[in-house]
Scaffold this motif. Structure first.
Motif, PDB file in Angstrom:
ATOM      1  N   PRO A 209       0.813  -1.230   0.000  1.00 39.47           N
ATOM      2  CA  PRO A 209       0.000   0.000   0.000  1.00 39.47           C
ATOM      3  C   PRO A 209       0.841   1.271   0.000  1.00 39.47           C
ATOM      4  N   ASP A 210       2.186   1.131   0.079  1.00 37.68           N
ATOM      5  CA  ASP A 210       3.095   2.286   0.080  1.00 37.68           C
ATOM      6  C   ASP A 210       2.800   3.219   1.255  1.00 37.68           C
ATOM      7  N   ILE A 211       2.785   2.636   2.460  1.00 38.40           N
ATOM      8  CA  ILE A 211       2.441   3.377   3.668  1.00 38.40           C
ATOM      9  C   ILE A 211       3.558   3.232   4.703  1.00 38.40           C
ATOM     10  N   TYR A 212       3.922   4.350   5.319  1.00 38.62           N
ATOM     11  CA  TYR A 212       4.882   4.376   6.418  1.00 38.62           C
ATOM     12  C   TYR A 212       4.107   4.552   7.730  1.00 38.62           C
ATOM     13  N   LEU A 213       4.509   3.783   8.744  1.00 40.11           N
ATOM     14  CA  LEU A 213       3.851   3.860  10.056  1.00 40.11           C
ATOM     15  C   LEU A 213       4.914   3.988  11.138  1.00 40.11           C
ATOM     16  N   ILE A 214       4.799   5.038  11.941  1.00 44.59           N
ATOM     17  CA  ILE A 214       5.784   5.324  12.978  1.00 44.59           C
ATOM     18  C   ILE A 214       5.044   5.746  14.238  1.00 44.59           C
ATOM     19  N   GLY A 215       5.537   5.307  15.378  1.00 42.67           N
ATOM     20  CA  GLY A 215       4.914   5.740  16.622  1.00 42.67           C
ATOM     21  C   GLY A 215       5.490   5.029  17.814  1.00 42.67           C
ATOM     22  N   THR A 216       4.853   5.204  18.945  1.00 39.59           N
ATOM     23  CA  THR A 216       5.260   4.506  20.159  1.00 39.59           C
ATOM     24  C   THR A 216       4.104   4.446  21.145  1.00 39.59           C
ATOM     25  N   PHE A 217       4.074   3.354  21.900  1.00 38.61           N
ATOM     26  CA  PHE A 217       3.181   3.234  23.042  1.00 38.61           C
ATOM     27  C   PHE A 217       3.911   3.647  24.322  1.00 38.61           C
ATOM     28  N   ASN A 218       5.252   3.692  24.261  1.00 37.64           N
ATOM     29  CA  ASN A 218       6.096   4.005  25.422  1.00 37.64           C
ATOM     30  C   ASN A 218       5.679   3.186  26.642  1.00 37.64           C
ATOM     31  N   GLN A 219       5.558   1.901  26.392  1.00 40.34           N
ATOM     32  CA  GLN A 219       5.074   0.955  27.404  1.00 40.34           C
ATOM     33  C   GLN A 219       5.845  -0.352  27.223  1.00 40.34           C
ATOM     34  N   THR A 220       6.610  -0.773  28.244  1.00 40.21           N
ATOM     35  CA  THR A 220       7.523  -1.896  28.076  1.00 40.21           C
ATOM     36  C   THR A 220       6.885  -3.263  28.271  1.00 40.21           C
ATOM     37  N   ASP A 221       5.648  -3.326  28.736  1.00 40.05           N
ATOM     38  CA  ASP A 221       5.079  -4.631  29.071  1.00 40.05           C
ATOM     39  C   ASP A 221       4.390  -5.312  27.883  1.00 40.05           C
ATOM     40  N   ALA A 222       4.338  -4.676  26.719  1.00 41.22           N
ATOM     41  CA  ALA A 222       3.697  -5.287  25.554  1.00 41.22           C
ATOM     42  C   ALA A 222       4.437  -4.886  24.283  1.00 41.22           C
ATOM     43  N   PRO A 223       5.688  -5.352  24.115  1.00 39.92           N
ATOM     44  CA  PRO A 223       6.497  -4.877  22.988  1.00 39.92           C
ATOM     45  C   PRO A 223       5.964  -5.276  21.620  1.00 39.92           C
ATOM     46  N   ARG A 224       5.128  -6.339  21.542  1.00 32.01           N
ATOM     47  CA  ARG A 224       4.593  -6.749  20.233  1.00 32.01           C
ATOM     48  C   ARG A 224       3.218  -6.131  19.952  1.00 32.01           C
ATOM     49  N   ARG A 225       2.738  -5.339  20.861  1.00 29.94           N
ATOM     50  CA  ARG A 225       1.435  -4.699  20.689  1.00 29.94           C
ATOM     51  C   ARG A 225       1.326  -3.896  19.392  1.00 29.94           C
ATOM     52  N   PRO A 226       2.400  -3.238  18.928  1.00 37.05           N
ATOM     53  CA  PRO A 226       2.267  -2.444  17.704  1.00 37.05           C
ATOM     54  C   PRO A 226       1.893  -3.245  16.467  1.00 37.05           C
ATOM     55  N   ILE A 227       2.151  -4.552  16.432  1.00 32.60           N
ATOM     56  CA  ILE A 227       1.908  -5.318  15.209  1.00 32.60           C
ATOM     57  C   ILE A 227       0.423  -5.312  14.858  1.00 32.60           C
ATOM     58  N   GLY A 228      -0.422  -5.739  15.784  1.00 30.74           N
ATOM     59  CA  GLY A 228      -1.860  -5.731  15.524  1.00 30.74           C
ATOM     60  C   GLY A 228      -2.388  -4.327  15.300  1.00 30.74           C
ATOM     61  N   PHE A 229      -1.825  -3.372  16.030  1.00 29.16           N
ATOM     62  CA  PHE A 229      -2.257  -1.983  15.881  1.00 29.16           C
ATOM     63  C   PHE A 229      -1.956  -1.472  14.471  1.00 29.16           C
ATOM     64  N   MET A 230      -0.758  -1.731  13.957  1.00 30.66           N
ATOM     65  CA  MET A 230      -0.414  -1.268  12.609  1.00 30.66           C
ATOM     66  C   MET A 230      -1.311  -1.895  11.557  1.00 30.66           C
ATOM     67  N   LEU A 231      -1.656  -3.159  11.734  1.00 33.73           N
ATOM     68  CA  LEU A 231      -2.556  -3.801  10.772  1.00 33.73           C
ATOM     69  C   LEU A 231      -3.942  -3.157  10.797  1.00 33.73           C
ATOM     70  N   ARG A 232      -4.389  -2.728  11.982  1.00 36.68           N
ATOM     71  CA  ARG A 232      -5.674  -2.023  12.055  1.00 36.68           C
ATOM     72  C   ARG A 232      -5.588  -0.656  11.373  1.00 36.68           C
ATOM     73  N   VAL A 233      -4.459   0.018  11.543  1.00 38.20           N
ATOM     74  CA  VAL A 233      -4.268   1.296  10.850  1.00 38.20           C
ATOM     75  C   VAL A 233      -4.334   1.098   9.345  1.00 38.20           C
ATOM     76  N   LEU A 234      -3.634   0.094   8.844  1.00 42.04           N
ATOM     77  CA  LEU A 234      -3.646  -0.158   7.403  1.00 42.04           C
ATOM     78  C   LEU A 234      -5.036  -0.548   6.922  1.00 42.04           C
ATOM     79  N   GLY A 235      -5.804  -1.236   7.781  1.00 41.09           N
ATOM     80  CA  GLY A 235      -7.180  -1.569   7.422  1.00 41.09           C
ATOM     81  C   GLY A 235      -8.035  -0.330   7.245  1.00 41.09           C
ATOM     82  N   LEU A 236      -7.842   0.656   8.116  1.00 40.40           N
ATOM     83  CA  LEU A 236      -8.586   1.916   7.987  1.00 40.40           C
ATOM     84  C   LEU A 236      -8.215   2.652   6.705  1.00 40.40           C
ATOM     85  N   VAL A 237      -6.908   2.657   6.377  1.00 40.49           N
ATOM     86  CA  VAL A 237      -6.471   3.321   5.142  1.00 40.49           C
ATOM     87  C   VAL A 237      -7.081   2.632   3.928  1.00 40.49           C
ATOM     88  N   GLU A 238      -7.031   1.295   3.927  1.00 47.28           N
ATOM     89  CA  GLU A 238      -7.591   0.542   2.797  1.00 47.28           C
ATOM     90  C   GLU A 238      -9.086   0.809   2.654  1.00 47.28           C
TER      91      GLU A 238
END
Length: 353
Positions: free
Chosen positions: A313-342
């Motif tokens: 989709p040619d999309i860049y995604l950058i951010g932070t939760f600044n929370q150490t107890d769920a380091p893989r949390r961004p993966i599902g979140f980024m997929l939801r972001v891409l779903g909204l864009v699509e």
């Protein structure tokens, strides 16, 4: 609603979850039609934040720059560069001494099998808010006290911050500069980055939490240096990520070769693969029966920081939760972001932002 409203609602909902105190997000498309920057909780879109292991992309970039300048070779040993550092007994696998024979390629590709010094008492202390400074000799001491993860070149990648601490020392030895000085000269100045640097002093920018405990650990972050010590902001991370993905940090003659090299993927741990300072996320088809999940290329950080590019989709995604107890949390979140864009792109006649 516009895409911007939907994205803001998404990060508001994420920040309302347990142990969430503030997050920031940047979404940008290569054609410029999508350009969103937002925040939720105790954060603003322009605040600096610790990028954690996103730093490894910067370190890998500088190593490959030096290789293509002819000042290093990926298959030379680390010991041949760090002649004053004793690597004996660092990596002993089934009685075989591997430390002095480790190569730069194995460190960048995370195929050394070295223990990860961060997984010593350091990680537990950090999550309890205990701050401390350390240097390379301390890193080696902590690594030696841990069991090795695997023999070198075992067929997969084993994540180890020790690899990138050693690479930072290699950069300093070859350039004659501190890691931060090399960072400024080789990446920040050419790209016009003015606020991206290894943490100096006590101002960490956006506060980092472990669950509900605010962590003030500037000495640890500064000591992390080449494996996780950089702070930056959304705008400058976007500039870097775009330059990185487009090969702008290398000569035109070497950019294509380096891009292919960095994408030599090894298994890491599900759902991640590892290249040369790069992570890849590609969920298997059985996990996404309605449509194939897009490929994501970039890096995660233990603080919930993320910087990824989705090529299709040619999309860049950058951010932070600044929370150490769920380091893989961004993966599902980024997929939801891409779903909204699509979804928004599919709605003909509706503005993206």
């Amino acid at each position: 609603m516009t895409l911007a409203q939907n994205l803001q609602n998404l990060i508001d909902a994420e920040c309302a979850k347990a142990h969430s105190h503030g997050m920031i997000l940047r979404v940008f498309s290569g054609d410029g039609q999508v350009d969103f920057k937002g925040s939720a909780g105790a954060a603003t879109p322009d605040t600096q934040f610790p990028i954690a292991s996103l730093t490894k992309m910067f370190t890998a970039t500088m190593i490959l720059q030096l290789v293509h300048e002819g000042r290093l070779q990926l298959d030379q040993t680390v010991q041949s560069v760090l002649r004053d550092v004793d690597l004996s007994q660092l990596h002993v696998v089934k009685g075989v001494e591997c430390g002095p024979m480790l190569t730069l390629r194995q460190l960048v590709h995370q195929t050394s099998g070295l223990a990860d010094y961060y997984e010593s008492d350091l990680a537990m202390g950090l999550k309890a808010g205990r701050d401390q400074s350390y240097d390379l000799h301390d890193v080696l001491r902590m690594t030696k006290a841990l069991p090795p993860q695997a023999r070198p070149d075992s067929g997969k990648s084993y994540y180890s911050d020790t690899n990138y601490q050693l690479l930072g020392a290699v950069i300093e030895a070859i350039t004659g500069e501190s890691y931060n000085q090399a960072l400024q000269h080789r990446i920040c100045a050419p790209l016009g980055l003015s606020t991206t640097h290894v943490l100096q002093g006590a101002d960490m920018g956006l506060p980092v939490y472990h669950k509900d405990l605010r962590l003030h650990v500037p000495q640890i972050l500064t000591s992390m240096g080449p494996d996780g010590g950089i702070i930056s902001n959304l705008d400058e991370m976007l500039i870097f990520l775009r330059a990185f993905m487009q090969g702008q940090l290398f000569t035109p003659e070497s950019a294509t070769q380096i891009a292919a090299q960095m994408r030599q993927w090894n298994r890491l741990f599900f759902p991640l693969q590892y290249g040369y300072g790069l992570m890849r996320v590609k969920l298997p088809r059985w996990m996404t029966p309605l449509r194939a999940a897009p490929e994501l290329i970039g890096h995660l950080g233990a603080s919930g920081a993320f910087a990824f590019y989705a090529p299709e989709p040619d999309i860049y995604l950058i951010g932070t939760f600044n929370q150490t107890d769920a380091p893989r949390r961004p993966i599902g979140f980024m997929l939801r972001v891409l779903g909204l864009v699509e979804k928004q792109r599919a709605m003909n006649g509706k503005p993206l932002i």
